[in-house]
Scaffold this motif. Structure first.
Motif, PDB file in Angstrom:
ATOM      1  N   PRO A  25      -8.561   9.329  -0.089  1.00 59.78           N
ATOM      2  CA  PRO A  25      -8.089   9.133  -1.461  1.00 59.78           C
ATOM      3  C   PRO A  25      -9.222   9.194  -2.477  1.00 59.78           C
ATOM      4  O   PRO A  25      -8.974   9.231  -3.680  1.00 59.78           O
ATOM      5  N   SER A  26     -10.471   9.210  -1.988  1.00 61.04           N
ATOM      6  CA  SER A  26     -11.640   9.289  -2.867  1.00 61.04           C
ATOM      7  C   SER A  26     -12.087  10.729  -3.104  1.00 61.04           C
ATOM      8  O   SER A  26     -13.099  10.958  -3.775  1.00 61.04           O
ATOM      9  N   PHE A  27     -11.372  11.683  -2.524  1.00 61.62           N
ATOM     10  CA  PHE A  27     -11.691  13.102  -2.673  1.00 61.62           C
ATOM     11  C   PHE A  27     -13.097  13.423  -2.162  1.00 61.62           C
ATOM     12  O   PHE A  27     -13.874  14.116  -2.815  1.00 61.62           O
ATOM     13  N   VAL A  28     -13.414  12.888  -0.986  1.00 57.66           N
ATOM     14  CA  VAL A  28     -14.647  13.254  -0.303  1.00 57.66           C
ATOM     15  C   VAL A  28     -14.283  13.812   1.069  1.00 57.66           C
ATOM     16  O   VAL A  28     -13.280  13.423   1.665  1.00 57.66           O
ATOM     17  N   GLY A  29     -15.104  14.749   1.550  1.00 60.89           N
ATOM     18  CA  GLY A  29     -14.824  15.369   2.819  1.00 60.89           C
ATOM     19  C   GLY A  29     -14.888  16.882   2.726  1.00 60.89           C
ATOM     20  O   GLY A  29     -15.403  17.450   1.751  1.00 60.89           O
ATOM     21  N   TYR A  30     -14.349  17.538   3.729  1.00 60.06           N
ATOM     22  CA  TYR A  30     -14.432  19.001   3.845  1.00 60.06           C
ATOM     23  C   TYR A  30     -13.266  19.680   3.127  1.00 60.06           C
ATOM     24  O   TYR A  30     -12.126  19.226   3.204  1.00 60.06           O
ATOM     25  N   THR A  31     -13.575  20.770   2.415  1.00 57.56           N
ATOM     26  CA  THR A  31     -12.556  21.605   1.792  1.00 57.56           C
ATOM     27  C   THR A  31     -12.687  23.010   2.354  1.00 57.56           C
ATOM     28  O   THR A  31     -13.742  23.643   2.214  1.00 57.56           O
ATOM     29  N   ARG A  32     -11.640  23.492   2.981  1.00 54.08           N
ATOM     30  CA  ARG A  32     -11.697  24.822   3.607  1.00 54.08           C
ATOM     31  C   ARG A  32     -11.721  25.919   2.549  1.00 54.08           C
ATOM     32  O   ARG A  32     -11.397  25.689   1.375  1.00 54.08           O
ATOM     33  N   LEU A  33     -12.070  27.101   2.976  1.00 50.90           N
ATOM     34  CA  LEU A  33     -12.192  28.257   2.095  1.00 50.90           C
ATOM     35  C   LEU A  33     -10.877  28.516   1.358  1.00 50.90           C
ATOM     36  O   LEU A  33      -9.815  28.585   1.962  1.00 50.90           O
ATOM     37  N   GLY A  34     -10.965  28.623   0.034  1.00 51.56           N
ATOM     38  CA  GLY A  34      -9.811  28.975  -0.775  1.00 51.56           C
ATOM     39  C   GLY A  34      -8.856  27.839  -1.090  1.00 51.56           C
ATOM     40  O   GLY A  34      -7.776  28.086  -1.618  1.00 51.56           O
ATOM     41  N   ALA A  35      -9.257  26.586  -0.812  1.00 46.46           N
ATOM     42  CA  ALA A  35      -8.336  25.458  -1.011  1.00 46.46           C
ATOM     43  C   ALA A  35      -8.516  24.756  -2.352  1.00 46.46           C
ATOM     44  O   ALA A  35      -7.804  23.805  -2.644  1.00 46.46           O
ATOM     45  N   GLU A  36      -9.458  25.236  -3.171  1.00 46.30           N
ATOM     46  CA  GLU A  36      -9.684  24.618  -4.479  1.00 46.30           C
ATOM     47  C   GLU A  36      -9.485  25.661  -5.556  1.00 46.30           C
ATOM     48  O   GLU A  36      -9.757  26.851  -5.359  1.00 46.30           O
ATOM     49  N   THR A  37      -9.015  25.211  -6.721  1.00 50.25           N
ATOM     50  CA  THR A  37      -8.792  26.125  -7.839  1.00 50.25           C
ATOM     51  C   THR A  37      -9.595  25.683  -9.059  1.00 50.25           C
ATOM     52  O   THR A  37      -9.808  24.488  -9.283  1.00 50.25           O
ATOM     53  N   THR A  38     -10.018  26.662  -9.848  1.00 55.03           N
ATOM     54  CA  THR A  38     -10.658  26.428 -11.135  1.00 55.03           C
ATOM     55  C   THR A  38     -10.134  27.469 -12.106  1.00 55.03           C
ATOM     56  O   THR A  38     -10.041  28.652 -11.773  1.00 55.03           O
TER      57      THR A  38
END
Length: 347
Positions: free
Chosen positions: A76-89
């Motif tokens: 819930p703290s938004f820490v950890g691994y993010t896989r390729l293509g899973a975030e948007t800007t």
């Protein structure tokens, strides 16, 4: 007002040397006012940065199942691994994968605490020898450097050195980022202003791709300088200074011929800072900063979700930002807020 066509270089050792400090403070002031970006050289973190970059290829080469064990979806703290293509800007997919970490030793959240305080939580570490020790060493050294740097920023703005320390948050954040080789024109990370705090301290490898937007709307390259840190103003600092010191839009063009690695450290701001407190402090600070009249006129009038009356404090505004950037995490841990924020129009 003058514009910029390159990113200025500030020698940190010259800020520490009494014989060159005043001259370098003038250079720092120009970088802060005019560009919002600078290279910081001779900062003392070179060995730690080199060690971290040496570890990144192996870290990202870990099996997918190992990386997924510490996926951000579990936090819930938004820490950890993010896989390729899973975030948007900027409503487009970022072509990168990353690990997010935070300052260790945060207070454990309880239901009696504000909901946004869950942003300050324990990190997740990949199963890789020495990963936790490396991250904590990097965060500790960055926190020490950033505190000294922030004091010099206050001095260059003709403010007492400790002016901005009251705005410092409990938890800073660190990212390890991989931008894989991509088709021409791909978005490494889209145009944005950093939003999680006060200043960003970025170590980039020798690949290139970082660009900064000047006031004419031109994208200015920020090519790698060996051993340097790229430092930029975040929206928190922009709000604290009432817009006198502005955060600058930037982006990363995805590499086409090789993998790019970077390590940004984000100096955190107080999560409990309310809009009223922010405006009062900003007005006081702006009165004391020597700046041109056009900057003064827009003081305490910065268009940003962090100054929207929709949010009770900086922590809630930052949580909104995280929920929309990582919708899968937001929907899991904050489903009601996700529904609310995804439909909300800033005022």
């Amino acid at each position: 007002m003058a514009d910029f066509s390159s990113i200025p270089i500030i020698d940190f050792r010259r800020l520490q040397d009494p014989s060159t400090k005043e001259e370098t403070l003038v250079q720092l002031r120009e970088a802060i006012f005019l560009v919002g970006f600078l290279y910081l050289t001779n900062h003392g973190m070179e060995a730690t940065i080199q060690k971290a970059h040496a570890a990144l290829p192996e870290l990202f080469a870990l099996p997918a199942q190992v990386k997924e064990k510490c996926n951000m979806i579990h936090s819930p703290s938004f820490v950890g691994y993010t896989r390729l293509g899973a975030e948007t800007t900027a409503a487009q997919t970022d072509w990168r994968e990353q690990f997010d970490f935070g300052t260790p030793g945060m207070k454990q959240w309880t239901p009696d605490d504000p909901f946004w305080q869950r942003l300050e939580g324990d990190s997740q570490y990949p199963d890789y020898p020495g990963a936790r020790e490396l991250v904590e060493e990097y965060i500790a050294e960055s926190a020490k450097l950033s505190k000294i740097f922030m004091r010099h920023v206050a001095e260059c703005l003709s403010l007492p050195p400790t002016t901005f320390e009251a705005f410092k948050g409990n938890m800073d954040r660190l990212k390890f980022i991989k931008y894989p080789q991509s088709p021409p024109g791909s978005q490494g990370v889209g145009p944005h202003k950093d939003s999680s705090g006060l200043f960003t301290f970025l170590s980039q490898d020798d690949t290139g791709g970082l660009q900064v937007l000047n006031k004419k709307g031109e994208w200015i390259d920020a090519p790698p300088i060996q051993g340097s840190l790229v430092v930029n103003i975040q929206q928190g600092f922009e709000a604290i200074t009432g817009g006198v010191c502005t955060a600058t839009t930037h982006r990363v063009i995805a590499p086409t011929s090789k993998t790019r690695y970077s390590i940004p450290f984000f100096l955190g701001v107080r999560m409990d800072l309310t809009l009223a407190q922010l405006k009062e402090s900003a007005a006081h600070i702006v009165q004391r900063i020597p700046a041109s009249d056009d900057r003064k006129k827009r003081a305490v009038d910065v268009p940003s979700e962090f100054l929207s009356p929709l949010y009770s404090c900086f922590g809630e505004a930052y949580l909104r930002n995280r929920i929309l950037s990582h919708p899968d995490v937001g929907q899991k841990w904050y489903p009601e807020l996700y529904e609310k924020y995804s439909k909300q129009v800033l005022t």
